[in-house]
Write a protein that holds these residues in place. Sequence first.
Motif, PDB file in Angstrom:
ATOM      1  N   SER A  56       0.843  -1.190   0.000  1.00  0.00           N
ATOM      2  CA  SER A  56       0.000   0.000   0.000  1.00  0.00           C
ATOM      3  C   SER A  56       0.879   1.241   0.000  1.00  0.00           C
ATOM      4  CB  SER A  56      -0.876   0.003   1.250  1.00  0.00           C
ATOM      5  OG  SER A  56      -0.051   0.120   2.420  1.00  0.00           O
ATOM      6  N   VAL A  57       0.253   2.394  -0.124  1.00  0.00           N
ATOM      7  CA  VAL A  57       1.006   3.647  -0.026  1.00  0.00           C
ATOM      8  C   VAL A  57       1.621   3.769   1.362  1.00  0.00           C
ATOM      9  CG1 VAL A  57       0.875   6.161  -0.200  1.00  0.00           C
ATOM     10  CG2 VAL A  57      -0.471   4.744  -1.753  1.00  0.00           C
ATOM     11  N   ALA A  58       0.919   3.309   2.382  1.00  0.00           N
ATOM     12  CA  ALA A  58       1.474   3.351   3.739  1.00  0.00           C
ATOM     13  C   ALA A  58       2.725   2.485   3.845  1.00  0.00           C
ATOM     14  CB  ALA A  58       0.417   2.890   4.743  1.00  0.00           C
ATOM     15  N   ASP A  59       2.713   1.303   3.224  1.00  0.00           N
ATOM     16  CA  ASP A  59       3.905   0.452   3.206  1.00  0.00           C
ATOM     17  C   ASP A  59       5.062   1.163   2.513  1.00  0.00           C
ATOM     18  OD1 ASP A  59       2.550  -1.667   4.440  1.00  0.00           O
ATOM     19  OD2 ASP A  59       1.897  -2.492   2.514  1.00  0.00           O
ATOM     20  N   ILE A  60       4.751   1.800   1.404  1.00  0.00           N
ATOM     21  CA  ILE A  60       5.776   2.513   0.644  1.00  0.00           C
ATOM     22  C   ILE A  60       6.368   3.634   1.482  1.00  0.00           C
ATOM     23  CG2 ILE A  60       6.080   4.098  -1.304  1.00  0.00           C
ATOM     24  CD1 ILE A  60       4.182   2.247  -2.881  1.00  0.00           C
ATOM     25  N   LYS A  61       5.514   4.378   2.167  1.00  0.00           N
ATOM     26  CA  LYS A  61       6.024   5.467   2.999  1.00  0.00           C
ATOM     27  C   LYS A  61       6.941   4.932   4.093  1.00  0.00           C
ATOM     28  CE  LYS A  61       4.732   9.350   5.962  1.00  0.00           C
ATOM     29  NZ  LYS A  61       3.639  10.198   6.503  1.00  0.00           N
ATOM     30  N   ALA A  71      10.279  12.044  -0.484  1.00  0.00           N
ATOM     31  CA  ALA A  71       9.115  12.032  -1.360  1.00  0.00           C
ATOM     32  C   ALA A  71       9.099  10.759  -2.194  1.00  0.00           C
ATOM     33  CB  ALA A  71       9.108  13.256  -2.279  1.00  0.00           C
ATOM     34  N   VAL A  72       7.903  10.323  -2.559  1.00  0.00           N
ATOM     35  CA  VAL A  72       7.715   9.215  -3.492  1.00  0.00           C
ATOM     36  C   VAL A  72       6.608   9.595  -4.463  1.00  0.00           C
ATOM     37  CG1 VAL A  72       8.501   7.379  -1.932  1.00  0.00           C
ATOM     38  CG2 VAL A  72       6.076   8.050  -1.955  1.00  0.00           C
ATOM     39  N   ILE A  73       6.674   9.020  -5.658  1.00  0.00           N
ATOM     40  CA  ILE A  73       5.590   9.151  -6.628  1.00  0.00           C
ATOM     41  C   ILE A  73       5.136   7.736  -6.972  1.00  0.00           C
ATOM     42  CG2 ILE A  73       4.844  10.123  -8.822  1.00  0.00           C
ATOM     43  CD1 ILE A  73       7.273  12.005  -8.698  1.00  0.00           C
ATOM     44  N   ILE A  74       3.870   7.446  -6.710  1.00  0.00           N
ATOM     45  CA  ILE A  74       3.299   6.117  -6.949  1.00  0.00           C
ATOM     46  C   ILE A  74       2.869   6.034  -8.410  1.00  0.00           C
ATOM     47  CG2 ILE A  74       1.670   4.403  -6.112  1.00  0.00           C
ATOM     48  CD1 ILE A  74       3.494   5.589  -3.920  1.00  0.00           C
ATOM     49  N   THR A  75       3.319   4.999  -9.112  1.00  0.00           N
ATOM     50  CA  THR A  75       3.073   4.933 -10.557  1.00  0.00           C
ATOM     51  C   THR A  75       2.481   3.576 -10.947  1.00  0.00           C
ATOM     52  OG1 THR A  75       5.399   4.302 -10.844  1.00  0.00           O
ATOM     53  CG2 THR A  75       4.846   6.621 -11.189  1.00  0.00           C
ATOM     54  N   ARG A  83     -11.615   4.626 -12.322  1.00  0.00           N
ATOM     55  CA  ARG A  83     -11.745   5.983 -11.782  1.00  0.00           C
ATOM     56  C   ARG A  83     -11.745   5.952 -10.253  1.00  0.00           C
ATOM     57  NH1 ARG A  83     -16.810   9.008 -13.899  1.00  0.00           N
ATOM     58  NH2 ARG A  83     -17.741   6.923 -13.760  1.00  0.00           N
ATOM     59  N   GLU A  84     -12.417   4.953  -9.687  1.00  0.00           N
ATOM     60  CA  GLU A  84     -12.465   4.856  -8.228  1.00  0.00           C
ATOM     61  C   GLU A  84     -11.090   4.586  -7.638  1.00  0.00           C
ATOM     62  OE1 GLU A  84     -14.502   3.379 -10.349  1.00  0.00           O
ATOM     63  OE2 GLU A  84     -16.339   4.506  -9.951  1.00  0.00           O
ATOM     64  N   GLU A  85     -10.326   3.718  -8.311  1.00  0.00           N
ATOM     65  CA  GLU A  85      -8.983   3.408  -7.794  1.00  0.00           C
ATOM     66  C   GLU A  85      -8.065   4.621  -7.921  1.00  0.00           C
ATOM     67  OE1 GLU A  85      -8.631  -1.394  -8.602  1.00  0.00           O
ATOM     68  OE2 GLU A  85      -8.501   0.002 -10.281  1.00  0.00           O
ATOM     69  N   TRP A  86      -8.186   5.367  -9.025  1.00  0.00           N
ATOM     70  CA  TRP A  86      -7.372   6.582  -9.160  1.00  0.00           C
ATOM     71  C   TRP A  86      -7.745   7.586  -8.065  1.00  0.00           C
ATOM     72  CZ3 TRP A  86      -3.084   8.540 -10.869  1.00  0.00           C
ATOM     73  CH2 TRP A  86      -2.926   9.923 -10.988  1.00  0.00           C
ATOM     74  N   ALA A  87      -9.039   7.761  -7.826  1.00  0.00           N
ATOM     75  CA  ALA A  87      -9.466   8.693  -6.781  1.00  0.00           C
ATOM     76  C   ALA A  87      -8.965   8.244  -5.412  1.00  0.00           C
ATOM     77  CB  ALA A  87     -10.992   8.807  -6.780  1.00  0.00           C
ATOM     78  N   SER A  88      -8.957   6.935  -5.168  1.00  0.00           N
ATOM     79  CA  SER A  88      -8.480   6.446  -3.877  1.00  0.00           C
ATOM     80  C   SER A  88      -6.976   6.638  -3.742  1.00  0.00           C
ATOM     81  CB  SER A  88      -8.837   4.971  -3.696  1.00  0.00           C
ATOM     82  OG  SER A  88      -8.051   4.131  -4.528  1.00  0.00           O
ATOM     83  N   LEU A  89      -6.231   6.510  -4.858  1.00  0.00           N
ATOM     84  CA  LEU A  89      -4.785   6.745  -4.816  1.00  0.00           C
ATOM     85  C   LEU A  89      -4.495   8.211  -4.497  1.00  0.00           C
ATOM     86  CD1 LEU A  89      -1.843   5.870  -5.234  1.00  0.00           C
ATOM     87  CD2 LEU A  89      -2.162   6.298  -7.690  1.00  0.00           C
ATOM     88  N   VAL A  90      -5.250   9.109  -5.144  1.00  0.00           N
ATOM     89  CA  VAL A  90      -5.075  10.535  -4.867  1.00  0.00           C
ATOM     90  C   VAL A  90      -5.360  10.821  -3.400  1.00  0.00           C
ATOM     91  CG1 VAL A  90      -5.958  12.846  -5.362  1.00  0.00           C
ATOM     92  CG2 VAL A  90      -5.562  11.237  -7.239  1.00  0.00           C
ATOM     93  N   ALA A  91      -6.446  10.271  -2.882  1.00  0.00           N
ATOM     94  CA  ALA A  91      -6.820  10.524  -1.486  1.00  0.00           C
ATOM     95  C   ALA A  91      -5.806   9.935  -0.513  1.00  0.00           C
ATOM     96  CB  ALA A  91      -8.217   9.939  -1.216  1.00  0.00           C
ATOM     97  N   GLU A  92      -5.330   8.723  -0.810  1.00  0.00           N
ATOM     98  CA  GLU A  92      -4.391   8.060   0.099  1.00  0.00           C
ATOM     99  C   GLU A  92      -3.051   8.777   0.135  1.00  0.00           C
ATOM    100  OE1 GLU A  92      -2.681   3.545   1.021  1.00  0.00           O
ATOM    101  OE2 GLU A  92      -4.028   3.893  -0.682  1.00  0.00           O
ATOM    102  N   THR A  93      -2.578   9.230  -1.005  1.00  0.00           N
ATOM    103  CA  THR A  93      -1.302   9.948  -1.017  1.00  0.00           C
ATOM    104  C   THR A  93      -1.421  11.287  -0.293  1.00  0.00           C
ATOM    105  OG1 THR A  93      -1.840  10.770  -3.253  1.00  0.00           O
ATOM    106  CG2 THR A  93      -0.380   8.861  -3.097  1.00  0.00           C
ATOM    107  N   GLN A  94      -2.563  11.952  -0.469  1.00  0.00           N
ATOM    108  CA  GLN A  94      -2.765  13.214   0.251  1.00  0.00           C
ATOM    109  C   GLN A  94      -2.783  12.986   1.751  1.00  0.00           C
ATOM    110  OE1 GLN A  94      -6.409  14.745  -1.439  1.00  0.00           O
ATOM    111  NE2 GLN A  94      -5.357  15.805  -3.110  1.00  0.00           N
ATOM    112  N   PRO A 105       0.547  11.046  -6.413  1.00  0.00           N
ATOM    113  CA  PRO A 105       0.025  10.078  -7.364  1.00  0.00           C
ATOM    114  C   PRO A 105       0.596  10.291  -8.765  1.00  0.00           C
ATOM    115  CG  PRO A 105      -1.564  11.844  -7.075  1.00  0.00           C
ATOM    116  CD  PRO A 105      -0.394  12.163  -6.172  1.00  0.00           C
ATOM    117  N   GLY A 106       0.888   9.192  -9.440  1.00  0.00           N
ATOM    118  CA  GLY A 106       1.288   9.213 -10.838  1.00  0.00           C
ATOM    119  C   GLY A 106       0.789   7.932 -11.472  1.00  0.00           C
TER     120      GLY A 106
END
Length: 455
Positions: A56-61, A71-75, A83-94, A105-106
């Motif tokens: 997850s993004v939390a694991d990456i952090k 900093a990291v950029i998730i790609t 669309r839902e997964e992209w929105a969740s990636l944006v929200a999780e990174t924020q 997010p990337g």
Amino acid sequence: MNTRQSGGKVMRIFCIVALLLLTLTTTGSASQSKPPFFLIYFDGHMHTTRSDGSGSVADIKEMALRRGLNAVIITDHCKDLTREEWASLVAETQALSDASFLALPGFEVTGSDGIFNRDHFLAWGVDDPFVGDDTLELCPEEVWESPRNPAGTGPMYPEHLTKWVDYIHSQQGIAVHNHPSGTTKLEYGMNNLEIYNQGHVDDVAAYAAALGYPPQQAWQLGLTLNNFAIYGERDVNMLVQFPGIPTPMPLRLALWYATRYYVPPYIGQWLGSPEAPLRSWDDLLMAYVNGETEKPVFALAQSDSHNTGDLDCSDANGCSTVGVAKNGVYVKGLSARELFKAIKAGRSFATTGPSLTFDVNGEWMGDTARIANGKARVNLSVNAENPTAVLLKVDILKNGVVWKSFNPLSGVFSTSLLDGEVNQDGYYRVEVTARDMNSGSYTFAWSNPVFVDVP
């Protein structure tokens, strides 16, 4: 007239003029001619469970902080996203970003060229990965397809890769040609290319080991293929031994043979002339110097981590590779805006370990030094960033050719050199090789160029 007042006025005028003269004569130094920058590190190529990553993004952090990243950029692969997964990636990174760490997010635009993955691009700073009507969830590679090429000579429709980059730029984003194996074309129009991709090195080494190469040779093959992005065709015809074949063969033929007979889908993949000529990073930089393109292509090193959920590093082979390759970037502040500005400006170095500072006549990496007298002062400092490592080799290249070479055999190295023969436009850049004297492992660093302009 009061002579005391008159004398004071003259003295004030003299002091102002002297201060102006002092300012004019000292503007060659980086400290006085440039605004204050500070160094941060980022890794901009990795995957979560939204595509083919394990974390997850939390694991990456968590792993990024362990490895000293800011900093990291998730790609994740765009075609795996909804669309839902992209929105969740944006929200999780924020949610996981704060004043001391950025998660952004990337996405990765992913073609189907083959094992060498010559048709993959990263998109950074793009708000919408989907082309046209978002309800259709069409990624750039689904609108402008890049199918598998049965001839094995690279993308069948290179103009479609240009379309991908155009779409990224239409969204004010940064386009990165990732793990290109020396196949980058100017007409793609990208901002950056990966000159080091840890995942690519590891994957090629694993394929080589499966074919029967011993571990050290397998790693060297992985590094050599990676370095096609830096050196183009320099090593593509070097003779190598293929397991089970007594006569050495050119590397490009060995690669074709391996991909034709041993690696699915059994399409022989060509790298190098005449079928698929390679272009070095220095070729791309000289194209900018010679006016063939409006913007230079700056270099990056990235992990391309897929095992992002493997946080137990007691087993080194299973440990997440986030941050193993990274980029040192000189920024004014820790924000997405400042990070992307610095990346676009080339104010950075790519590394798997060592750090460096580098300027020419006070101009930073990515900048241009104006040469009026045929002389350039080249200033360099390098640090292995490891108490058990030494710097084996430090090369300063001028227009793609080694100009000065050093073998410090120490953990730190600094030099200031005068080049008195600067009579044409060009650039300087730096390459560093270090070795950990305990483990025997190697690390590398590459500066982005400082250009010189000769009137």
